[in-house]
Design an enzyme around this catalytic site. Structure first.
Site, PDB file in Angstrom:
ATOM      1  N   GLU A 166       0.843  -1.095   0.222  1.00 52.53           N
ATOM      2  CA  GLU A 166      -0.171   0.049   0.067  1.00 52.53           C
ATOM      3  C   GLU A 166       1.317   1.553  -0.575  1.00 52.53           C
ATOM      4  OE1 GLU A 166      -3.662   1.665   2.721  1.00 52.53           O
ATOM      5  OE2 GLU A 166      -2.281  -0.076   3.674  1.00 52.53           O
ATOM      6  N   GLU A 248      -8.571   9.984   5.789  1.00 56.27           N
ATOM      7  CA  GLU A 248      -8.632   9.117   7.396  1.00 56.27           C
ATOM      8  C   GLU A 248      -8.559   9.751   8.527  1.00 56.27           C
ATOM      9  OE1 GLU A 248      -5.712   5.193   6.276  1.00 56.27           O
ATOM     10  OE2 GLU A 248      -4.987   7.386   6.903  1.00 56.27           O
TER      11      GLU A 248
END
Length: 395
Positions: A166, A248
């Site tokens: 990622e 986030e």
């Protein structure tokens, strides 16, 4: 960030190995799916999704880390976070990753998408662009990051959790959040300076944190992949499975918005060679956090040793060393050599699943001052090697 995590996938970085899977890596569930995004149509269900008006991209609420209400409002070219009631500890995973993406997210793929192998010419032409807006400075904006999340897998995966890497690109962040793992370098890329973080949480999480915040970024995806490749954290044989952009949040975040997003193929970028990158280096990480990007609480290290060998009855000790700030609570995760079974452990609580040994602090040794150490030990029933764990992480 999913580090581009949680993440997972993050975030890094991502970080991330937490009870819920990482942002950008939510478990497959039945979702409320709006066929086309419509203005003022809020998506509040946990994994609610919509398709953009042009049919090219998917928008997702992706509230995987909290039961508190969160809503996003799709727009013609992106989305806005309109409600964010949750608040989770900033030393763990974020609440969610509301985002827009091109590619596949747990078997939900955008039209016509096929994973793109990084070794092919098509990958050099993949480009992504995002524009974001943030709540007014000085308002109660909470703690969050704004990040691309690029997912890579060793196979052309279109469902399930990616296991390669990622790559998170942090455009901006507010409050205390930091990526998964440890800061290892600073690098100049895409006309800016970025702090580079590396960690693992079942897959590599590579995070690039812009040292001066920005609200937009337009670049070939290969820009950050090539740097991660030169560091040995990704491989050219792997496949790009999605490009995601969003936020986030740990607390707050209402008002955050992606005002425009695009991703896809175009004119190919010039391939980069594979030499070591030119950076300002920092010491390489020896351990990594097993959570999505965290904030404030420093990383710890775990060093094992064999006190006595000899098959059944072998004894090993692990020293846990805290980082630069005091903490309450620690966890280590070790991969034991084949044939090793723990039969007894002291100065901690433990579980073993296959070769994975997870040890958490006991009630009396979880509080560690900056730089302080503690130890735990265990006895093995070993049918083969009595060597120390092949890998061990501390968080």
């Amino acid at each position: 960030m999913r580090a581009l995590t949680a993440s997972a996938g993050p975030a890094l970085g991502a970080a991330a190995a937490v009870t819920a899977v990482l942002a950008g890596a939510a478990t497959a569930v039945t979702t409320l799916d709006t066929p086309r995004a419509a203005a003022a149509t809020a998506l509040c269900d946990q994994y609610a999704k919509a398709t953009t008006a042009d049919g090219q991209y998917r928008i997702q609420n992706n509230r995987w880390g909290t039961s508190a209400q969160q809503c996003i409002e799709p727009t013609a070219t992106g989305f806005r976070l309109t409600r964010a009631d949750g608040a989770v500890p900033t030393d763990g995973a974020p609440e969610s990753y509301p985002s827009i993406y091109w590619g596949c997210h747990h078997a939900d793929c955008t039209p016509g998408f096929t994973p793109v192998q990084a070794s092919g010419s098509t990958f050099r032409s993949v480009r992504a662009s995002v524009d974001t807006t943030y709540p007014a400075a000085g308002s109660a904006t909470g703690e969050w990051n704004a990040a691309y999340d690029l997912w890579f897998d060793p196979t052309p995966r279109t469902d399930g959790q990616n296991t390669g890497a990622e790559v998170m690109v942090w455009l901006n962040h507010a409050g205390r959040p930091q990526p998964i793992g440890r800061e290892v370098a600073t690098v100049a890329l895409a006309g800016a300076t970025w702090d580079v973080w590396f960690g693992t949480t079942g897959w590599n999480v590579v995070s690039y944190v812009r040292t001066t915040p920005t609200s937009s970024l337009d670049l070939p995806v290969s820009t950050f992949f090539d740097d991660a490749l030169a560091r040995g954290w990704v491989q050219r044989s792997w496949y790009l499975t999605s490009v995601q952009a969003g936020f986030e949040p740990w607390t707050g975040g209402a008002g955050l918005a992606v005002t425009s997003f695009s991703a896809g193929t175009g004119p190919a970028a010039t391939p980069a060679p594979d030499p070591s990158p030119t950076t300002t280096a920092r010491p390489a990480p020896t351990v990594t956090r097993a959570v999505r990007p965290t904030s404030g609480r420093p990383i710890c290290s775990a060093t094992p040793r064999t006190d006595s060998a000899g098959g059944t009855g072998a004894v090993q000790t692990v020293t846990v060393t805290n980082g630069a700030r005091a903490r309450t609570g620690w966890t280590t995760v070790a991969t034991l050599p084949a044939g090793q079974t723990v039969t007894n452990l002291w100065n901690g609580t433990w579980t073993q699943s296959g070769r994975t040994l997870t040890v958490r602090n006991a009630s009396y040794d979880g509080s560690l001052a900056a730089g302080a150490t503690t130890t735990f030990g265990y006895q093995l029933a070993a049918t083969g090697s009595t060597a120390t764990p092949a890998t061990i992480t501390c968080s």
